[in-house]
Design an enzyme around this catalytic site. Structure first.
Site, PDB file in Angstrom:
ATOM      1  N   ASP A 162       0.838  -1.196   0.000  1.00  0.00           N
ATOM      2  CA  ASP A 162       0.000   0.000   0.000  1.00  0.00           C
ATOM      3  C   ASP A 162       0.879   1.255   0.000  1.00  0.00           C
ATOM      4  O   ASP A 162       0.590   2.231  -0.693  1.00  0.00           O
ATOM      5  CB  ASP A 162      -0.919  -0.030   1.228  1.00  0.00           C
ATOM      6  CG  ASP A 162      -1.570  -1.394   1.369  1.00  0.00           C
ATOM      7  OD1 ASP A 162      -2.315  -1.765   0.455  1.00  0.00           O
ATOM      8  OD2 ASP A 162      -1.302  -2.101   2.362  1.00  0.00           O
ATOM      9  N   HIS A 190      -4.610  -3.504   6.026  1.00  0.00           N
ATOM     10  CA  HIS A 190      -4.404  -3.765   4.593  1.00  0.00           C
ATOM     11  C   HIS A 190      -5.761  -4.162   3.999  1.00  0.00           C
ATOM     12  O   HIS A 190      -6.085  -5.342   3.863  1.00  0.00           O
ATOM     13  CB  HIS A 190      -3.376  -4.869   4.361  1.00  0.00           C
ATOM     14  CG  HIS A 190      -3.313  -5.275   2.908  1.00  0.00           C
ATOM     15  ND1 HIS A 190      -2.839  -4.438   1.929  1.00  0.00           N
ATOM     16  CD2 HIS A 190      -3.725  -6.386   2.272  1.00  0.00           C
ATOM     17  CE1 HIS A 190      -2.946  -5.032   0.758  1.00  0.00           C
ATOM     18  NE2 HIS A 190      -3.492  -6.213   0.935  1.00  0.00           N
TER      19      HIS A 190
END
Ligand SMILES: NC(=O)c1ccc[n+]([C@@H]2O[C@H](COP(=O)([O-])OP(=O)(O)OC[C@H]3O[C@@H](n4cnc5c(N)ncnc54)[C@H](O)[C@@H]3O)[C@@H](O)[C@H]2O)c1
Ligand SMILES: O=C(O)C[C@H](O)C(=O)O
Length: 328
Positions: A162, A190
Site C-alpha cells: 500500500d 491492509h
C-alpha cells in the site's frame, strides 16, 4: 570471513507470490548480497501443491544461486519453522464462492493459530515474522496471540504494498521520481479502509501536500485508487497481485533486517497505544528501522480528516479481531 547461513521459512511457497518471491530471497535481494540463506518451504499436504513445490525447488536449484545454502520442502509447520530466523507467512485460504468475510476469517484463524503455535514451539526466539496472507493484519494478530513465548513485536503484517502504491500514485500526480519521496505512510488495515497519508511527505525537502494542493483529489481520487488497487489488479489480471506483493515483502523484510537509514517505511505492527490505537492491534504505522528493530514514528499531528480515516480503519480491524476472539 563469510557469514553463517540464516533460515528463511516461506509458507504458500508454491503459490503465485511464492514464485515471485523465492528467487529474489535466494539471490540476496532481501537480506543482502553477503548473506547465505536456507529456504524452509511450507505447502499444504496435498499432492498437487507438494508436486508444484518440487517443481519450484528444481528451478531454484537450476539458478545455482551462490547464496542458497539449502532448500527444504515441508507440509508440517513444526518442521518448516524449526530454528527459523525469518518467517514469511504467505499461504492463506482465499475467499471461495459464497464465502462470507466471517467464514474467511474463521478459515484463516485456523491456519494462523496453528502456525503461531508452531513458531512458538520451534522458531528462533528472535524470529522476524511477516504476514502477507489476507486478512494480513488479523492473521498477524492471530499468530502473535498464538505464540505467547515469542516477543509480540516480532509479528508484523504487510502494509508496504500500500505504501509503494501510494508513492507511485503521488509521483505520477506531482511529477517527481518515485524514489525521491520521504515521510510517506499508510495507517491501519491492509484493506480498502487503509488511510494513506502524504501530509508529512517531502521531495528534496519540499512538501508533497503543498505541491499537490488538492484536497478534493486526495479524498476522491488518491485514497480510493490506493485503497482499491488490489481489486483493480484482480479485475485486470484475473489473479491478485503477485510480483508487486513479493516486491513489497522483500522491501519490508530488507528494511527491517538491514535498516531504513533514518527513512520512514510503513509496517503493520502491534500497537503499544501510539496515536490512541489500542495496545496489541496490528496496525499500519510509519516506522524507522535500525539494528534489526523498528520504531514507530511518534508525535505526528493528526488533523480531523486523518483522524476520521484512522478511526474508520481501526473500527474495521477491531471488528475483525472481535470476529476471531472466540477462536484464540
Ligand atoms: N498483504 C498484501 O499486501 C497482499 C498482497 C497480495 C496478496 N496477498 C495475499 O497473499 C496470499 C497469497 O496470495 P497468492 O496469490 O500467492 O495465492 P495463491 O493461491 O497463488 O498461493 C497460495 C498458496 O498458499 C498455499 N497454502 C494455503 N494454505 C496454506 C497453509 N496453511 N500452509 C502453507 N501453505 C498454504 C496454497 O496451497 C497455495 O499454493 C493471499 O491471501 C492474498 O490475498 C496479500
Ligand atoms: O488479494 C487481494 O484481495 C488483494 C491484495 O491484498 C492486494 O492488495 O493486491
Amino acid at each position: 570471513m563469510s557469514k553463517a547461513p540464516v533460515r528463511v521459512a516461506v509458507t504458500g511457497a508454491a503459490g503465485q507470490i511464492g514464485y515471485a518471491l523465492l528467487f529474489r530471497i535466494a539471490s540476496g535481494e532481501m537480506l543482502g548480497k553477503d548473506q547465505p540463506v536456507i529456504l524452509q518451504l511450507l505447502e499444504i499436504p496435498d499432492e498437487k501443491a507438494q508436486n508444484a513445490l518440487k517443481g519450484v525447488i528444481m528451478e531454484l536449484e537450476d539458478c545455482a544461486f551462490p547464496l542458497l545454502a539449502g532448500i527444504e520442502a515441508h507440509s508440517d509447520p513444526l518442521q518448516a519453522f524449526k530454528d527459523t530466523d525469518y518467517a514469511l507467512l504467505v499461504g492463506a485460504r482465499p475467499r471461495g464462492p459464497g464465502m462470507e468475510r466471517a467464514d474467511l476469517l474463521a478459515a484463516n484463524a485456523q491456519i494462523f493459530t496453528a502456525q503461531g503455535k508452531a513458531l512458538n514451539a520451534v522458531a528462533s526466539r528472535n524470529v522476524k515474522v511477516l504476514v502477507v496472507g489476507n486478512p494480513a493484519n488479523t492473521n498477524a494478530y492471530i499468530a502473535m496471540k498464538s505464540a505467547p513465548d515469542l516477543p509480540a513485536k516480532n509479528f508484523t503484517a504487510m502494509l508496504r504494498l500500500d505504501h509503494n502504491r501510494a508513492a507511485s500514485q503521488l509521483a505520477a500526480k506531482a511529477g517527481f521520481k518515485v524514489g525521491d519521496i520521504r515521510k510517506l505512510t499508510v495507517w491501519g488495515n491492509h484493506s480498502p479502509t487503509m488511510y494513506a497519508d502524504y501530509r508529512f511527505a517531502t521531495v528534496d525537502g519540499k512538501s508533497v501536500k503543498d505541491m499537490i494542493n488538492d484536497q478534493e483529489w486526495n479524498a476522491n481520487v488518491f485514497l480510493p485508487t490506493v485503497g482499491k488497487r488490489g481489486a483493480a489488479i484482480i479485475n485486470a489480471r484475473g489473479l491478485s497481485s503477485a510480483a508487486s506483493a513479493a516486491n513489497a515483502a522483500i522491501d519490508h523484510m530488507r528494511d527491517w533486517a538491514l535498516g531504513s537509514n533514518g527513512e520512514w517505511v510503513t509496517m503493520g505492527v502491534p500497537s503499544n497505544g501510539e496515536y490512541g490505537i489500542p495496545a496489541g492491534v496490528v496496525f499500519g504505522f510509519p516506522v524507522t528501522t535500525e539494528n534489526g528493530e523498528y520504531k514507530i514514528v511518534e508525535g505526528l499531528e493528526i488533523d480531523a480528516f486523518s483522524q476520521a480515516g484512522i478511526d474508520k480503519t481501526l473500527a474495521e480491524l477491531q471488528g475483525e479481531q472481535d470476529g476471531v476472539k472466540h477462536l484464540l
